[in-house]
Design a protein around this motif. Structure first.
Motif, short mmCIF file in Angstrom:
data_model
loop_
_atom_site.label_atom_id
_atom_site.label_comp_id
_atom_site.label_asym_id
_atom_site.label_seq_id
_atom_site.Cartn_x
_atom_site.Cartn_y
_atom_site.Cartn_z
N PHE A 190 -17.06 -34.70 41.90
CA PHE A 190 -15.77 -35.34 41.62
C PHE A 190 -15.09 -35.68 42.93
O PHE A 190 -15.09 -34.87 43.86
N VAL A 195 -11.73 -29.53 43.75
CA VAL A 195 -12.17 -28.87 42.52
C VAL A 195 -12.12 -27.36 42.76
O VAL A 195 -12.75 -26.85 43.69
N THR A 209 -9.97 -29.89 38.31
CA THR A 209 -9.70 -30.89 39.35
C THR A 209 -8.23 -30.85 39.74
O THR A 209 -7.35 -30.94 38.87
N TRP A 212 -6.43 -36.85 35.95
CA TRP A 212 -7.41 -35.82 36.31
C TRP A 212 -6.76 -34.58 36.90
O TRP A 212 -7.33 -33.49 36.86
N ASN A 242 -16.60 -30.74 44.38
CA ASN A 242 -16.16 -31.87 45.20
C ASN A 242 -17.35 -32.72 45.63
O ASN A 242 -18.41 -32.18 45.98
#
Length: 253
Positions: free
Chosen positions: A64, A68, A73, A83, A104
């Protein structure tokens, strides 16, 4: 054993099974466009599309582009702000119906490079920087990751560094390779003053064209090299995280 990795980016979502014995994709990656707006539900749908393309039914690792923490998130610089605060692991596991590990994106790429690529065997401070929609970072010392560093948001000339020196900044500003290289050089010099690394590894899609800009970068004391896994590092690192979380046997993890 193969494990599946998915790399979520600001412009594209790509994935493939990964051979963790050798640190390479076990099949040709499949890519879809990141939906706009890139809300959690919309992105989860595209991730499912990527996984379903392979008929995959085992654990999945997902990167992502943001901070994180324990699967949730915390930031969303290049995707929809919905998010922020989302339990991404629960969302994606519910949509896919399999165990999911989220981390991440730059941390994932860094793990792959440290294990299989340009950082292998290096025990000093190593910084992996991924240049794409933004600038991601992964910092290692003694081979251990310091997670969620997000050095792309350091200030550079009064701006977020990634708004000046990312690949997207190059494209949107129609910058020549020499002009963009000067921006990257200023950014690297700033990071070097803060962390004094022995090695910078430059990743992201632009690493495929490292010969066009890395030779133009001067005045950096650290060694600066392109990522060996290039733009597959995020997928490989995602699969590594899924393997580690589920104790899937893999000789390289």
């Amino acid at each position: 054993m193969d494990v599946f990795g998915v790399d979520i980016g600001g412009s594209g979502i790509k994935g493939a099974p990964v051979d963790l014995t050798h640190g390479e994709l076990a099949g040709e990656r499949f890519k879809v466009l990141t939906p706009q707006p890139s809300t959690p539900e919309a992105v989860a749908g595209r991730v499912k599309e990527v996984v379903d393309h392979f008929g995959w039914s085992g654990p999945v690792g997902v990167t992502f582009p943001g901070v994180v923490v324990q699967g949730t998130t915390r930031t969303a610089a290049n995707v929809d702000r919905q998010w922020i605060g989302t339990d991404a692991e629960a969302l994606l596991a519910g949509r896919l119906g399999v165990p999911v590990t989220v981390l991440n994106d730059a941390d994932a790429a860094g793990l792959a490079e440290i294990t299989y690529g340009a950082g292998r065997g290096r025990k000093g401070t190593v910084i992996v920087l991924t240049f794409g929609t933004g600038i991601g970072s992964a910092v290692f010392t003694g081979g251990r990751l310091v997670p969620n560093t997000e050095l792309g948001h350091l200030e550079l000339n009064g701006h977020d560094a990634e708004t000046r020196a990312s690949s997207r900044a190059k494209e949107e500003g129609d910058l020549s390779w020499p002009r963009w290289a000067r921006r990257v050089q200023r950014y690297l010099a700033h990071v070097e003053r803060l962390f004094s690394p022995e090695l910078f590894i430059i990743g992201g899609g632009v690493s495929r064209k490292a010969d066009k800009f890395l030779p133009l970068i001067e005045g950096i004391s650290a060694e600066v090299v392109p990522a060996q896994l290039e733009n597959t590092a995020g997928i490989v690192g995602a699969a590594m995280a899924a393997s580690a979380a589920r104790s899937v046997p893999a000789s390289a993890v």
